[in-house]
Design a protein around this motif. Structure first.
Motif, PDB file in Angstrom:
ATOM      1  N   ALA A 110      36.701  31.287   0.905  1.00  0.00           N
ATOM      2  CA  ALA A 110      36.850  32.737   0.985  1.00  0.00           C
ATOM      3  C   ALA A 110      37.829  33.127   2.085  1.00  0.00           C
ATOM      4  O   ALA A 110      38.687  33.999   1.897  1.00  0.00           O
ATOM      5  CB  ALA A 110      35.492  33.396   1.218  1.00  0.00           C
ATOM      6  N   LYS A 111      37.735  32.476   3.250  1.00  0.00           N
ATOM      7  CA  LYS A 111      38.633  32.786   4.359  1.00  0.00           C
ATOM      8  C   LYS A 111      40.068  32.367   4.045  1.00  0.00           C
ATOM      9  O   LYS A 111      41.016  33.088   4.382  1.00  0.00           O
ATOM     10  CB  LYS A 111      38.155  32.099   5.637  1.00  0.00           C
ATOM     11  CG  LYS A 111      36.883  32.677   6.227  1.00  0.00           C
ATOM     12  CD  LYS A 111      37.067  34.123   6.654  1.00  0.00           C
ATOM     13  CE  LYS A 111      35.795  34.694   7.245  1.00  0.00           C
ATOM     14  NZ  LYS A 111      35.928  36.137   7.571  1.00  0.00           N
ATOM     15  N   ALA A 117      46.226  31.993   1.235  1.00  0.00           N
ATOM     16  CA  ALA A 117      46.403  30.722   0.539  1.00  0.00           C
ATOM     17  C   ALA A 117      45.804  30.820  -0.862  1.00  0.00           C
ATOM     18  O   ALA A 117      44.811  31.523  -1.074  1.00  0.00           O
ATOM     19  CB  ALA A 117      45.733  29.587   1.314  1.00  0.00           C
ATOM     20  N   GLU A 118      46.402  30.128  -1.798  1.00  0.00           N
ATOM     21  CA  GLU A 118      45.883  30.101  -3.168  1.00  0.00           C
ATOM     22  C   GLU A 118      44.955  28.899  -3.311  1.00  0.00           C
ATOM     23  O   GLU A 118      45.371  27.756  -3.178  1.00  0.00           O
ATOM     24  CB  GLU A 118      47.032  29.988  -4.172  1.00  0.00           C
ATOM     25  CG  GLU A 118      46.559  29.947  -5.615  1.00  0.00           C
ATOM     26  CD  GLU A 118      47.692  29.710  -6.603  1.00  0.00           C
ATOM     27  OE1 GLU A 118      47.401  29.395  -7.767  1.00  0.00           O
ATOM     28  OE2 GLU A 118      48.874  29.830  -6.189  1.00  0.00           O
ATOM     29  N   VAL A 119      43.686  29.154  -3.549  1.00  0.00           N
ATOM     30  CA  VAL A 119      42.700  28.077  -3.703  1.00  0.00           C
ATOM     31  C   VAL A 119      42.105  28.171  -5.096  1.00  0.00           C
ATOM     32  O   VAL A 119      41.595  29.218  -5.496  1.00  0.00           O
ATOM     33  CB  VAL A 119      41.587  28.159  -2.645  1.00  0.00           C
ATOM     34  CG1 VAL A 119      40.650  26.952  -2.773  1.00  0.00           C
ATOM     35  CG2 VAL A 119      42.164  28.232  -1.231  1.00  0.00           C
ATOM     36  N   VAL A 138      42.844  36.472   9.820  1.00  0.00           N
ATOM     37  CA  VAL A 138      41.529  36.879   9.326  1.00  0.00           C
ATOM     38  C   VAL A 138      40.487  36.487  10.363  1.00  0.00           C
ATOM     39  O   VAL A 138      40.424  35.326  10.784  1.00  0.00           O
ATOM     40  CB  VAL A 138      41.201  36.209   7.974  1.00  0.00           C
ATOM     41  CG1 VAL A 138      39.809  36.619   7.500  1.00  0.00           C
ATOM     42  CG2 VAL A 138      42.245  36.556   6.923  1.00  0.00           C
ATOM     43  N   ASP A 139      39.669  37.434  10.790  1.00  0.00           N
ATOM     44  CA  ASP A 139      38.616  37.145  11.765  1.00  0.00           C
ATOM     45  C   ASP A 139      37.584  36.196  11.155  1.00  0.00           C
ATOM     46  O   ASP A 139      37.389  36.158   9.935  1.00  0.00           O
ATOM     47  CB  ASP A 139      37.921  38.434  12.195  1.00  0.00           C
ATOM     48  CG  ASP A 139      38.844  39.384  12.933  1.00  0.00           C
ATOM     49  OD1 ASP A 139      39.919  38.933  13.387  1.00  0.00           O
ATOM     50  OD2 ASP A 139      38.492  40.570  13.055  1.00  0.00           O
ATOM     51  N   PHE A 148      30.225  30.121   7.816  1.00  0.00           N
ATOM     52  CA  PHE A 148      31.383  29.305   8.158  1.00  0.00           C
ATOM     53  C   PHE A 148      30.966  28.226   9.156  1.00  0.00           C
ATOM     54  O   PHE A 148      30.420  28.514  10.213  1.00  0.00           O
ATOM     55  CB  PHE A 148      32.492  30.173   8.754  1.00  0.00           C
ATOM     56  CG  PHE A 148      33.842  29.504   8.772  1.00  0.00           C
ATOM     57  CD1 PHE A 148      34.786  29.808   7.809  1.00  0.00           C
ATOM     58  CD2 PHE A 148      34.162  28.562   9.739  1.00  0.00           C
ATOM     59  CE1 PHE A 148      36.040  29.198   7.817  1.00  0.00           C
ATOM     60  CE2 PHE A 148      35.396  27.943   9.762  1.00  0.00           C
ATOM     61  CZ  PHE A 148      36.342  28.257   8.795  1.00  0.00           C
ATOM     62  N   ALA A 149      31.243  26.976   8.829  1.00  0.00           N
ATOM     63  CA  ALA A 149      30.769  25.838   9.628  1.00  0.00           C
ATOM     64  C   ALA A 149      31.463  25.769  10.989  1.00  0.00           C
ATOM     65  O   ALA A 149      32.690  25.874  11.073  1.00  0.00           O
ATOM     66  CB  ALA A 149      30.999  24.532   8.871  1.00  0.00           C
TER      67      ALA A 149
END
Length: 263
Positions: A110-111, A117-119, A138-139, A148-149
């Motif tokens: 998501a981030k 970036a294209e994921v 992006v924060d 988020f790990a």
């Protein structure tokens, strides 16, 4: 019953392993929900343990007298997967990571997508990242799974040095986990630390330098920064990186990076 004041992966796993051979029933509350906990429970179940709820915040274990041997394939390493996805994004490359579990990487994906970036997910066990476009700041706040790990925070910080704007990175899991910020600054990054948050301004052109790896994930962040830095970067104390990555230099070289390990 055991109630964890703070969510702890290692604590959950340790008590779960102890409880499978303890007399009676043990209940763990506020347990870690990381995939690794559920995977360990899966192995123990194959060995004869009676565990319910692994992967949720409440785990119930009924003790048994003994365990027996079993065969088990461990889950893919989501942190290694995430590191290579960030490598593709920071370098503007096209990287497909196969044999992974995309469900375990939702927060990172998501981030990356928010950052530009294209994921994509070509199949059930592959994630592909295409960089090359303009990255946006992006924060990010580290959280227990499925957030988020924390083990991807250093790598994400390296990525944000190449993004346009200001990114605020907040570390909530571990103290003193911004050791890599000073080393990234040696390479030209604009990072200001304020307690538990790092403020990253970008994009910045990074320049190769001699830097020191302070820990496992800091090592990975410096490798990622070196991929896009102008000139040569020499990273010392890379023995840290071998704790979490198998032949990372070989894999990156196969993707086109000019990287080698110096004895």
């Amino acid at each position: 019953m055991v109630h964890f004041d703070r969510i702890t992966v290692t604590g959950t796993e340790d008590l779960m392993m102890a409880a499978v051979l303890a007399k009676g029933e043990t209940m763990l509350r506020n347990a870690a929900r990381e995939p690794e906990v559920a995977d360990l429970a899966g192995l123990l179940g194959k060995m004869g343990a009676k565990i319910e709820g692994a992967g949720t915040s409440t785990i119930r274990i009924q003790g048994v007298e003994r365990l027996h041997g079993a065969e088990h394939t461990i889950i893919p390493d989501r942190i290694e997967t995430g590191t290579f996805l960030i490598a593709g994004a920071i370098s503007g490359g096209d990287v497909a990571v196969t044999g992974c579990n995309p469900e375990h990487l939702g927060a990172l994906v998501a981030k990356l997508q928010q950052a530009g970036a294209e994921v994509t997910q070509p199949d059930a066990t592959t994630l592909r990242v295409r960089g090359g476009g303009r990255l946006r700041s992006v924060d990010m706040t580290t959280e227990e799974y499925p957030g988020f790990a924390t083990d991807l925070q250093a790598q994400y910080m390296a990525l944000m040095t190449q993004a346009e704007g200001i990114a605020i990175i907040i570390e909530t899991i571990f103290e003193n986990r911004f050791m890599h910020a000073q080393e990234l600054a040696r390479m030209g990054a604009n990072i200001r630390l304020e307690g538990k948050q790092a403020i990253v301004a970008g994009p910045r052109e990074l320049t190769g330098a001699g830097v020191i790896a302070s820990d496992l994930r800091a090592s990975a962040s410096l490798v990622l920064a070196a991929l896009v830095a102008r000139g040569e970067t020499v990273i010392d104390r890379v023995y840290h990186i071998d704790r979490g990555y198998e032949r990372i230099e070989t894999k990156l070289a196969a993707l086109g990076a000019r990287i080698l390990r110096v004895e």
